[in-house]
Design a protein around this motif. Structure first.
Motif, short mmCIF file in Angstrom:
data_model
loop_
_atom_site.label_atom_id
_atom_site.label_comp_id
_atom_site.label_asym_id
_atom_site.label_seq_id
_atom_site.Cartn_x
_atom_site.Cartn_y
_atom_site.Cartn_z
N MET A 1 0.85 -1.20 0.00
CA MET A 1 0.00 0.00 0.00
C MET A 1 0.87 1.24 0.00
O MET A 1 1.80 1.35 0.79
N ARG A 2 0.59 2.18 -0.86
CA ARG A 2 1.41 3.39 -0.94
C ARG A 2 0.82 4.44 -0.01
O ARG A 2 -0.33 4.84 -0.13
N VAL A 3 1.65 4.88 0.97
CA VAL A 3 1.16 5.78 1.99
C VAL A 3 1.14 7.22 1.52
O VAL A 3 0.28 8.00 1.88
N LEU A 4 2.10 7.58 0.70
CA LEU A 4 2.22 8.96 0.26
C LEU A 4 2.16 9.04 -1.24
O LEU A 4 2.86 8.34 -1.93
N SER A 94 10.37 13.54 8.22
CA SER A 94 9.92 14.11 6.96
C SER A 94 8.93 13.15 6.32
O SER A 94 8.85 11.97 6.71
N PRO A 95 8.16 13.60 5.31
CA PRO A 95 7.11 12.75 4.74
C PRO A 95 7.59 11.38 4.28
O PRO A 95 6.85 10.40 4.39
N ARG A 96 8.80 11.27 3.76
CA ARG A 96 9.28 9.97 3.28
C ARG A 96 10.52 9.49 4.04
O ARG A 96 11.31 8.72 3.51
N SER A 97 10.68 9.95 5.27
CA SER A 97 11.83 9.54 6.06
C SER A 97 11.77 8.06 6.40
O SER A 97 10.69 7.48 6.57
N ASP A 98 12.95 7.45 6.55
CA ASP A 98 13.02 6.10 7.09
C ASP A 98 12.63 6.13 8.56
O ASP A 98 12.80 7.13 9.26
N LEU A 99 12.11 4.99 9.03
CA LEU A 99 11.92 4.79 10.46
C LEU A 99 13.14 4.02 10.98
O LEU A 99 13.36 2.88 10.62
N ASP A 100 13.96 4.69 11.79
CA ASP A 100 15.16 4.06 12.37
C ASP A 100 14.79 3.55 13.76
O ASP A 100 14.58 4.35 14.69
N LEU A 101 14.71 2.24 13.91
CA LEU A 101 14.22 1.64 15.14
C LEU A 101 15.19 0.60 15.68
O LEU A 101 15.81 -0.15 14.92
N LEU A 102 15.31 0.58 16.99
CA LEU A 102 16.10 -0.43 17.70
C LEU A 102 15.18 -1.14 18.69
O LEU A 102 14.56 -0.49 19.54
N LEU A 103 15.09 -2.46 18.55
CA LEU A 103 14.36 -3.27 19.53
C LEU A 103 15.39 -3.74 20.55
O LEU A 103 16.23 -4.60 20.26
N LEU A 104 15.33 -3.16 21.73
CA LEU A 104 16.32 -3.42 22.77
C LEU A 104 15.76 -4.47 23.74
O LEU A 104 14.58 -4.41 24.12
N HIS A 105 16.58 -5.43 24.14
CA HIS A 105 16.11 -6.47 25.07
C HIS A 105 17.26 -6.91 25.97
O HIS A 105 18.44 -6.68 25.67
N LEU A 120 6.33 -6.09 14.90
CA LEU A 120 6.64 -4.67 14.69
C LEU A 120 7.01 -4.35 13.25
O LEU A 120 6.50 -3.40 12.66
N TRP A 121 7.92 -5.17 12.68
CA TRP A 121 8.48 -4.80 11.38
C TRP A 121 7.50 -5.02 10.23
O TRP A 121 7.42 -4.17 9.32
N TYR A 122 6.75 -6.14 10.26
CA TYR A 122 5.91 -6.45 9.10
C TYR A 122 4.80 -5.42 8.85
O TYR A 122 4.53 -5.07 7.69
N PRO A 123 4.12 -4.91 9.86
CA PRO A 123 3.13 -3.86 9.57
C PRO A 123 3.75 -2.61 8.95
O PRO A 123 3.13 -1.96 8.11
N VAL A 124 4.98 -2.29 9.36
CA VAL A 124 5.66 -1.13 8.77
C VAL A 124 5.92 -1.39 7.29
O VAL A 124 5.66 -0.54 6.43
N TRP A 125 6.45 -2.57 6.99
CA TRP A 125 6.72 -2.90 5.59
C TRP A 125 5.43 -2.96 4.77
O TRP A 125 5.39 -2.54 3.61
N ASP A 126 4.37 -3.50 5.39
CA ASP A 126 3.10 -3.63 4.66
C ASP A 126 2.56 -2.27 4.23
O ASP A 126 1.87 -2.17 3.21
N LEU A 127 2.88 -1.23 5.00
CA LEU A 127 2.41 0.12 4.64
C LEU A 127 3.34 0.83 3.67
O LEU A 127 3.11 1.98 3.31
N GLY A 128 4.39 0.14 3.26
CA GLY A 128 5.31 0.72 2.28
C GLY A 128 6.27 1.74 2.86
O GLY A 128 6.86 2.51 2.12
N LEU A 129 6.45 1.72 4.18
CA LEU A 129 7.37 2.66 4.81
C LEU A 129 8.78 2.09 4.83
O LEU A 129 8.97 0.89 5.06
#
Length: 833
Positions: A1-4, A94-105, A120-129
């Protein structure tokens, strides 16, 4: 799905309704991931919110969504947290910025953590981010940061999103402590990284298509300055830095919205749309704001890295000095440079007894001393001067004028010192007209610099020629002012002449000197334009230049200014060949000024080679060609080894007949040869030889690849002249098979007549976008107009062609005025078609 996606006009009209952050978050909560996507798009298309508020709102919206994803996937899991790093960590999405995430455990339940990561990751990818993610324990994160500087920089902006807050806080504290402890080692590494990137990407403040993030003075450098500040070792000048960074982020937001892509490169074809998105007047206004922001960041970087180097050096030297001084605190040595100016610790600072409020010449004296010593001006000194110094009296006292000339004549160090003065507003206080050219872009691929930097570069180049002229002061001031008119509408030479008169009078030159500088500014393009586009054998050409210049001393200055200006423009603006043409013109005009009036030119006797080719052409009844390699050293470089071959001289003898110019130009275009100069004339043959021969003496170079053999050129030329080779068709086929991508729409061509430029022929000048086959089209149009081309003077500057043609009627006389204008209009229509 294209978000923007690109926003339709209807969508833009619906953006005026104010949507609150609570409304957006509620919409996202009601519909899950699809609700987040809709809320995100709604936020990005809302006209009433932009800039930092929109970036913060987008980060907050994303935080809420990720927090819900984390909560739904982490049931029963302890010792884990979700951390935003990098730009997202700073809350700047920004509108097309990457999401930089660290899952810390904490490492206690790897399987549960892996399952959480998938949630966490798959919903982000599914939205095309775009997603930059990692899963690590605190120890792994610290270890990776210690091995990879970019990872460590990202963790400096770590921000807790969800989960175990203590885990995130512990990592952040440890990473900051590591960074501060390792700063003496890691900061030089960071500086080298910034320098390599700047070398690769160029300087943002001068690029026509800049990378807002990677170029020097861009967002990466702004982030590096934050990292230096976090080290507690040094800090950047803060005035204007936050605004500069915000401006670049705003432009990047508009670029993302205008293109619908995650890009940081501000391409030419997108600048108008980005300017409109930001509510700016035009693309030039946009570029100027980008350049101003980049200049602030670049200057802050220069000052900061100098401070880092000074601190690191002092740390290394201090223990030894203390031991030598018996434990006492060492004092920095201060060496006098000029009245009120001293050197201290590798910088130029004000003396303790200096009183800027009583000494209006002190800024110029300090700047000249710094440039002469090859040292930077201290930030604190410049700021003190800017805050306390009084205006220089008008007209300037002699010392102020002399210090300005000294500064301009100091060579390469002038640039850094001038930039320091400009950063604190001292230049525009000394020279108010500078404001109009400051950071002004030049939309010409030939120019490497903005207008203001080009003026300083010209002064730097002119400083190399001060021994060639009797008035080096006038040369340097003219170099500083020669393009000052580009900040005003109309011909910049005409506007610049007026401004130059005012400026030179204000800085204290007498009337005669003011007139000389004004003449230099008014005619700074005269020599190179005449040398490359006019017939130097024509007395009218030489007389017109002599009348414009007026004296030998002014001609001497104009010659040096011409070369300095061209060298400061860029590699395409000057060469040994062009320099030889200008030198030849100067020598001829000098003779005119000395009273040696030129006679009407006689037909030049052919060389032995030309006569041989002509006789062979008459005997065979077909064209004869000769190729001779030409070499020259690139301008502005010291000789190193053998000169490089830059093209060939092409001599062609052809039995006199119609269509020779378009035939030769077309054949050369087919073989991808570019024409640098072109001369066509009739050749007188020895007595007893019947027939007339046209001699073409052209200089050509291969567009790419190797030069074709003379036999191939001759064979195609024979076919072109007898009509069996369809040049127009061949060129059209090639253009259709390999179309040229045009990022911008070029200005339309312009054709003009210069009736006073020659007494022997009519001069028609063509200014157009350079393209394969351009000279062929011009030659064919002139043939169709039933005019003869006596000579052609071809000049290509970047993507622009400026060609002058000396034409006559069939009988060899200049064209009547109406007929010349008619030919010019028809030629212009042909080139526009």
């Amino acid at each position: 799905m294209r978000v923007l996606a690109r926003t339709s006009e209807a969508g833009r009209q619906n953006r005026s309704r104010r949507v609150t952050g609570t409304d957006v978050r509620k919409e996202a909560e009601d519909s899950g991931p699809s609700g987040y996507a809709a809320a995100r798009l709604r936020l990005l298309t809302e006209e009433t919110r932009s800039g930092p508020p929109r970036r913060a709102a987008l980060a907050e919206l994303t935080d809420d969504w990720l927090t819900r994803l984390f909560a739904s996937g982490a049931e029963g899991l302890r010792g884990a947290s979700l951390v935003a790093v990098g730009g997202y960590g700073r809350g700047e999405l920004s509108p097309r910025s990457d999401l930089d995430l660290l899952l810390l455990h904490d490492g206690s339940d790897p399987k549960a953590v892996a399952a959480l990561a998938d949630r966490l990751w798959y919903p982000v990818w599914d939205l095309g981010l775009a997603l930059d993610h990692s899963v690590r324990t605190p120890a792994e994160a610290r270890k990776t940061a210690g091995e990879d500087l970019k990872v460590q920089l990202g963790l400096l902006d770590a921000r807790h999103i969800a989960g175990d807050l203590g885990l995130t806080a512990g990592l952040r504290t440890a990473v900051l402590a590591d960074w501060r402890n390792q700063a003496p080692k890691r900061l030089p590494e960071l500086q080298e990284l910034c320098a390599e990137r700047g070398e690769r990407q160029g300087e943002l403040q001068y690029l026509l298509e800049p990378d807002l993030k990677e170029a020097r003075g861009g967002l990466r450098d702004a982030t590096a300055l934050r990292a230096v500040a976090a080290s507690w070792l040094a800090d950047a000048p803060r005035e204007g830095l936050a605004d500069a960074r915000r401006r670049l982020l705003d432009v990047r937001d508009a670029l993302h919205l205008a293109t619908g892509r995650a890009t940081d490169r501000l391409a030419l074809q997108e600048q108008d749309q980005v300017a409109a998105e930001l509510g700016l007047l035009d693309a030039d206004t946009l570029l100027r704001q980008v350049y101003e922001a980049a200049r602030v960041i670049s200057y802050a970087s220069d000052v900061t890295w100098r401070e880092v180097g000074r601190v690191l050096r002092s740390r290394a030297v201090r223990p030894r000095l203390r031991a030598m001084l018996g434990g006492g605190k060492p004092t920095a040595e201060r060496s006098p440079l000029a009245e009120g100016v001293v050197e201290q610790d590798g910088e130029v600072v004000l003396a303790r007894a200096a009183r800027p409020e009583r000494d209006p010449v002190l800024p110029l004296r300090a700047a000249a001393a710094a440039a002469q010593a090859g040292l930077p001006l201290s930030l604190h000194a410049v700021r003190r001067l800017a805050a306390t110094v009084r205006p220089v009296p008008t007209p300037w006292p002699a010392e102020a004028r002399e210090q300005l000339v000294t500064l301009l004549g100091s060579g390469r160090p002038t640039v850094e010192v001038w930039e320091a003065l400009e950063a604190e507003g001292l230049i525009t206080r000394l020279l108010p007209d500078w404001e109009r050219v400051r950071c002004r872009p030049q939309r010409n691929a030939v120019h490497l610099w903005t207008v203001d930097r080009h003026l300083i570069e010209t002064a730097v180049r002119a400083s190399e020629f001060t021994r060639r002229v009797s008035r080096p002061d006038l040369l340097l001031v003219a170099a500083l002012l020669h393009d000052i008119g580009k900040g005003w509408p109309g011909d910049h030479c005409v506007a610049g002449e007026i401004i130059a008169k005012d400026v030179t009078a204000r800085i204290g030159f007498d009337r005669q000197d003011v007139a000389v500088v004004a003449t230099l500014v008014r005619h700074h393009l005269l020599l190179v334009d005449t040398a490359t586009r006019r017939d130097l054998e024509d007395p009218a050409t030489l007389r017109s230049v002599a009348e414009a210049v007026g004296s030998q001393s002014t001609l001497e200055l104009l010659h040096a200014l011409t070369e300095a200006d061209a060298l400061a423009t860029g590699p395409a603006a000057w060469s040994a060949w062009r320099g030889s043409l200008v030198a030849d013109l100067v020598q001829r005009v000098s003779a005119v000024l000395a009273g040696d009036a030129p006679d009407d030119p006689e037909e030049a006797a052919p060389t032995a080679e030309q006569e041989r080719l002509a006789l062979e052409a008459v005997a065979t009844g077909s064209p004869v060609l000769a190729l001779r390699a030409q070499t020259e050293q690139p301008a502005g470089q010291e000789p190193s080894g053998a000169p490089e071959p830059l093209g060939v001289e092409l001599l062609i003898a052809v039995p006199d007949q119609p269509g020779v110019l378009p035939a030769v130009a077309g054949v050369l275009a087919m073989h991808r040869l570019t024409v640098r100069t072109a001369e066509l004339r009739s050749l007188y043959l020895p007595d007893g030889v019947d027939g007339s021969v046209l001699l073409l003496d052209w200089r050509v170079a291969a567009e790419y690849g190797s030069l074709p053999q003379a036999a191939r050129l001759r064979a195609d030329l024979v076919r072109a002249l007898d009509g069996s080779l369809d040049i127009a068709g061949r060129l059209a086929e090639r253009d259709a098979a390999y179309p040229r991508r045009r990022g911008v729409i070029a200005p339309p061509p312009r054709v003009s007549v210069h009736p006073a430029a020659s007494r022997l022929a009519t001069v028609i000048e063509v200014r157009s976008q350079d393209a394969p086959g351009l000279l062929f089209r011009i030659g064919r149009a002139l043939e169709d107009a039933n005019v003869r081309v006596r000579s052609a003077h071809v000049s290509t500057l970047g993507a622009n062609a400026v060609d002058a043609f000396y034409v006559t009627g069939p009988e060899g006389a200049p064209l009547p005025g109406d007929e010349a204008e008619s030919v010019a209009r028809k030629l212009e229509e042909t080139l526009r078609g």
